[in-house]
Scaffold this active site. Structure first.
Site, PDB file in Angstrom:
ATOM      1  N   ARG A   9      39.950  43.756  30.639  1.00 21.64           N
ATOM      2  CA  ARG A   9      39.143  43.362  29.948  1.00 21.64           C
ATOM      3  C   ARG A   9      38.950  43.706  28.724  1.00 21.64           C
ATOM      4  O   ARG A   9      39.391  44.512  27.814  1.00 21.64           O
ATOM      5  CB  ARG A   9      37.394  43.425  31.272  1.00 21.64           C
ATOM      6  CG  ARG A   9      37.348  43.277  32.155  1.00 21.64           C
ATOM      7  CD  ARG A   9      36.914  42.040  32.302  1.00 21.64           C
ATOM      8  NE  ARG A   9      36.655  41.908  33.959  1.00 21.64           N
ATOM      9  CZ  ARG A   9      37.494  41.004  35.226  1.00 21.64           C
ATOM     10  NH1 ARG A   9      38.996  40.925  34.144  1.00 21.64           N
ATOM     11  NH2 ARG A   9      36.745  40.816  35.981  1.00 21.64           N
ATOM     12  N   GLU A  52      33.665  35.946  25.692  1.00 20.60           N
ATOM     13  CA  GLU A  52      34.287  34.479  26.847  1.00 20.60           C
ATOM     14  C   GLU A  52      32.896  33.641  27.108  1.00 20.60           C
ATOM     15  O   GLU A  52      32.417  34.131  27.253  1.00 20.60           O
ATOM     16  CB  GLU A  52      35.017  35.584  27.828  1.00 20.60           C
ATOM     17  CG  GLU A  52      36.202  36.193  27.914  1.00 20.60           C
ATOM     18  CD  GLU A  52      36.193  36.888  28.832  1.00 20.60           C
ATOM     19  OE1 GLU A  52      36.480  36.321  29.373  1.00 20.60           O
ATOM     20  OE2 GLU A  52      37.450  38.094  28.889  1.00 20.60           O
ATOM     21  N   HIS A  62      41.423  33.740  30.124  1.00 17.95           N
ATOM     22  CA  HIS A  62      41.073  33.841  30.779  1.00 17.95           C
ATOM     23  C   HIS A  62      41.805  33.784  32.290  1.00 17.95           C
ATOM     24  O   HIS A  62      41.007  33.443  32.953  1.00 17.95           O
ATOM     25  CB  HIS A  62      39.704  34.753  30.942  1.00 17.95           C
ATOM     26  CG  HIS A  62      38.595  35.713  32.870  1.00 17.95           C
ATOM     27  ND1 HIS A  62      38.289  36.528  32.080  1.00 17.95           N
ATOM     28  CD2 HIS A  62      40.200  36.453  33.324  1.00 17.95           C
ATOM     29  CE1 HIS A  62      38.247  37.964  32.597  1.00 17.95           C
ATOM     30  NE2 HIS A  62      39.464  37.638  33.737  1.00 17.95           N
TER      31      HIS A  62
HETATM   32  P1  NAP Z   1      42.937  48.691  40.575  1.00 13.31           P
HETATM   33  O1  NAP Z   1      43.987  48.866  42.108  1.00 13.31           O
HETATM   34  O2  NAP Z   1      41.724  49.432  41.231  1.00 13.31           O
HETATM   35  O3  NAP Z   1      43.946  49.846  39.705  1.00 13.31           O
HETATM   36  C1  NAP Z   1      42.813  50.361  38.581  1.00 13.31           C
HETATM   37  C2  NAP Z   1      44.451  51.249  38.312  1.00 13.31           C
HETATM   38  O4  NAP Z   1      43.433  51.505  37.219  1.00 13.31           O
HETATM   39  C3  NAP Z   1      44.092  52.564  39.405  1.00 13.31           C
HETATM   40  O5  NAP Z   1      45.551  52.500  39.621  1.00 13.31           O
HETATM   41  C4  NAP Z   1      42.715  53.292  38.757  1.00 13.31           C
HETATM   42  O6  NAP Z   1      43.154  54.997  39.681  1.00 13.31           O
HETATM   43  C5  NAP Z   1      42.851  52.933  37.098  1.00 13.31           C
HETATM   44  N1  NAP Z   1      41.971  53.533  35.929  1.00 13.31           N
HETATM   45  C6  NAP Z   1      40.982  53.858  36.578  1.00 13.31           C
HETATM   46  N2  NAP Z   1      39.910  53.811  35.538  1.00 13.31           N
HETATM   47  C7  NAP Z   1      40.927  55.036  34.949  1.00 13.31           C
HETATM   48  C8  NAP Z   1      40.568  55.458  33.681  1.00 13.31           C
HETATM   49  N3  NAP Z   1      39.350  55.956  32.995  1.00 13.31           N
HETATM   50  N4  NAP Z   1      41.538  55.528  33.181  1.00 13.31           N
HETATM   51  C9  NAP Z   1      43.011  55.562  33.323  1.00 13.31           C
HETATM   52  N5  NAP Z   1      43.174  54.564  34.767  1.00 13.31           N
HETATM   53  C10 NAP Z   1      41.996  54.439  34.983  1.00 13.31           C
HETATM   54  O7  NAP Z   1      42.466  47.235  40.247  1.00 13.31           O
HETATM   55  P2  NAP Z   1      43.348  46.182  39.946  1.00 13.31           P
HETATM   56  O8  NAP Z   1      43.608  45.094  41.492  1.00 13.31           O
HETATM   57  O9  NAP Z   1      44.109  46.440  39.936  1.00 13.31           O
HETATM   58  O10 NAP Z   1      42.578  45.948  39.052  1.00 13.31           O
HETATM   59  C11 NAP Z   1      42.651  46.015  37.620  1.00 13.31           C
HETATM   60  C12 NAP Z   1      41.456  45.247  37.118  1.00 13.31           C
HETATM   61  O11 NAP Z   1      42.106  44.191  35.987  1.00 13.31           O
HETATM   62  C13 NAP Z   1      39.885  44.610  37.438  1.00 13.31           C
HETATM   63  O12 NAP Z   1      39.289  45.720  37.298  1.00 13.31           O
HETATM   64  C14 NAP Z   1      40.277  43.484  35.875  1.00 13.31           C
HETATM   65  O13 NAP Z   1      38.749  43.596  35.848  1.00 13.31           O
HETATM   66  C15 NAP Z   1      41.048  43.669  36.007  1.00 13.31           C
HETATM   67  N6  NAP Z   1      41.799  42.235  35.943  1.00 13.31           N
HETATM   68  C16 NAP Z   1      42.074  40.657  35.409  1.00 13.31           C
HETATM   69  C17 NAP Z   1      41.790  39.991  35.620  1.00 13.31           C
HETATM   70  C18 NAP Z   1      42.168  38.850  33.975  1.00 13.31           C
HETATM   71  O14 NAP Z   1      42.568  37.262  35.085  1.00 13.31           O
HETATM   72  N7  NAP Z   1      42.684  39.123  33.248  1.00 13.31           N
HETATM   73  C19 NAP Z   1      42.357  39.509  36.908  1.00 13.31           C
HETATM   74  C20 NAP Z   1      42.174  40.389  37.604  1.00 13.31           C
HETATM   75  C21 NAP Z   1      41.778  41.667  37.784  1.00 13.31           C
HETATM   76  P3  NAP Z   1      42.807  55.440  41.006  1.00 13.31           P
HETATM   77  O15 NAP Z   1      43.965  54.001  41.643  1.00 13.31           O
HETATM   78  O16 NAP Z   1      43.211  56.979  40.944  1.00 13.31           O
HETATM   79  O17 NAP Z   1      41.951  54.339  41.491  1.00 13.31           O
END
Ligand code: NAP
Length: 319
Positions: A237, A266, A285
């Site tokens: 983000r 955005e 995005h």
């Molecule tokens: P996810 O599986 O929840 O992965 C997020 C990871 O970040 C988890 O491993 C989490 O740790 C870790 N984390 C959370 N807070 C943290 C912190 N303060 N410091 C270090 N690590 C931290 O989510 P995902 O499905 O991979 O998606 C991640 C993000 O990508 C979404 O929330 C979204 O904002 C973004 N995204 C963007 C797009 C785009 O169009 N560009 C598309 C999809 C997603 P834990 O495993 O311990 O919980």
């Protein structure tokens, strides 16, 4: 009587038909001039909402006393006040997993495009500048065999790690809420604190959710830790990065470049100073924006919504 659902994201004809078989659907185009007024009109009768990228503040939620579920067509839920929804007894669902691989593809696309200067040099050719063979002024940097630092080793982070390790022979460093031994075994990845990752990585890829803990996680101090040849890729983000500090780091060439899919504001304004920098590749995005994945996300959201309204537990409950 059928439950009522306000839809604020377009669905394919097949999914819309599936939804309409089971619930009464009111379509609201929130991008239209009268979109907000129409949404306000539709909320009082709504049992469910389905859409994305809309900030549903307390004022809007007050208008929807019957609301049971919001089915977000996204994995990120940073634009919802989750505690407020929970207090009101409103379920929030999201669409994880189905977008993981596509978003990881986007990360690698930005990494390659920035490292190999694909966009800059393709425009250079188009503008008629290719009149002799290239010299070092137009060379990029290798990706294969280099070191990637992944910040947030969740679903998308792991999909990036797999591509980097298996596809490009990269060494994987990562920082996350906690070490993940299974990831380390799978991708020969090494867990480290954020400062170490920033100092050692040739490519830094952000895949953390936006939260109070991750807002401006990468600021001037963190950018100063990066190598001058390093590239930052943000597919998380926009607000995870201090954009003003990033702009300065890029302008002063304190890092090599940035591949950015997400921004603080955005759509990114056309006069954004980021767009004047050749060492920036900016995409609108597009993390999950393929035909296949957007359809899968919409299907997932419809399934979540219909399960919730049927009194069952959907597959992807956030709160
Ligand atoms: P996810 O599986 O929840 O992965 C997020 C990871 O970040 C988890 O491993 C989490 O740790 C870790 N984390 C959370 N807070 C943290 C912190 N303060 N410091 C270090 N690590 C931290 O989510 P995902 O499905 O991979 O998606 C991640 C993000 O990508 C979404 O929330 C979204 O904002 C973004 N995204 C963007 C797009 C785009 O169009 N560009 C598309 C999809 C997603 P834990 O495993 O311990 O919980």
């Amino acid at each position: 009587m059928k439950k009522r659902v306000v839809l604020y994201k377009r669905l394919s004809p097949a999914l819309l038909a599936q939804l309409e078989q089971q619930v009464e659907v009111t379509w609201v185009d929130t991008s239209a001039a009268d979109g907000l007024a129409r949404l306000r009109d539709a909320l009082p009768g709504a049992h469910g909402l389905l859409g994305a990228s809309l900030r549903l503040d307390a004022g809007l939620l007050d208008l929807a006393p019957q609301l049971q579920v919001i089915a977000s067509v996204s994995v990120g839920v940073d634009n919802y006040d989750i505690e407020a929804l929970t207090r009101r007894g409103i379920m929030l669902t999201n669409t994880p997993d189905v977008l993981t691989e596509t978003t990881a593809d986007t990360g690698l696309a930005l990494l390659l495009a920035t490292a190999r200067r694909v966009v800059e040099l393709a425009n250079w050719v188009r503008d008629g500048h290719w009149q002799a063979s290239l010299g070092p002024a137009h060379f990029g940097n290798d990706v294969h065999g280099k070191r990637i630092g992944i910040v947030g080793m969740g679903r998308i982070g792991q999909a990036v790690a797999r591509r980097a390790a298996a596809g490009f022979g990269m060494q994987v460093l990562y920082h996350s809420s906690r070490p993940k031994p299974e990831v380390e075994a799978r991708y020969s990845a090494r867990y480290c604190d954020l400062d170490t990752l920033l100092a050692e990585a040739d490519y830094v890829c952000l895949t953390v959710p936006l939260s109070a803990a991750t807002e401006k996680l990468i600021g001037a101090r963190e950018l100063a830790l990066m190598k001058p040849e390093a590239i930052l890729v943000n597919i998380a983000r926009g607000r995870v990065v201090d954009e003003a500090a990033l702009l300065v780091a890029l302008q002063e060439k304190r890092i090599r470049g940035a591949g950015l899919d997400v921004f603080v504001q955005e759509p990114l304004p056309a006069d954004s100073p980021l767009l004047r920098l050749e060492n920036v590749v900016a995409t609108p995005h597009i993390g999950s924006a393929t035909h296949e994945t957007r359809e899968a996300m919409a299907r997932c959201a419809v399934d979540n919504l219909l399960s919730a309204l049927a009194g069952q537990r959907p597959a992807n409950v956030v709160n």
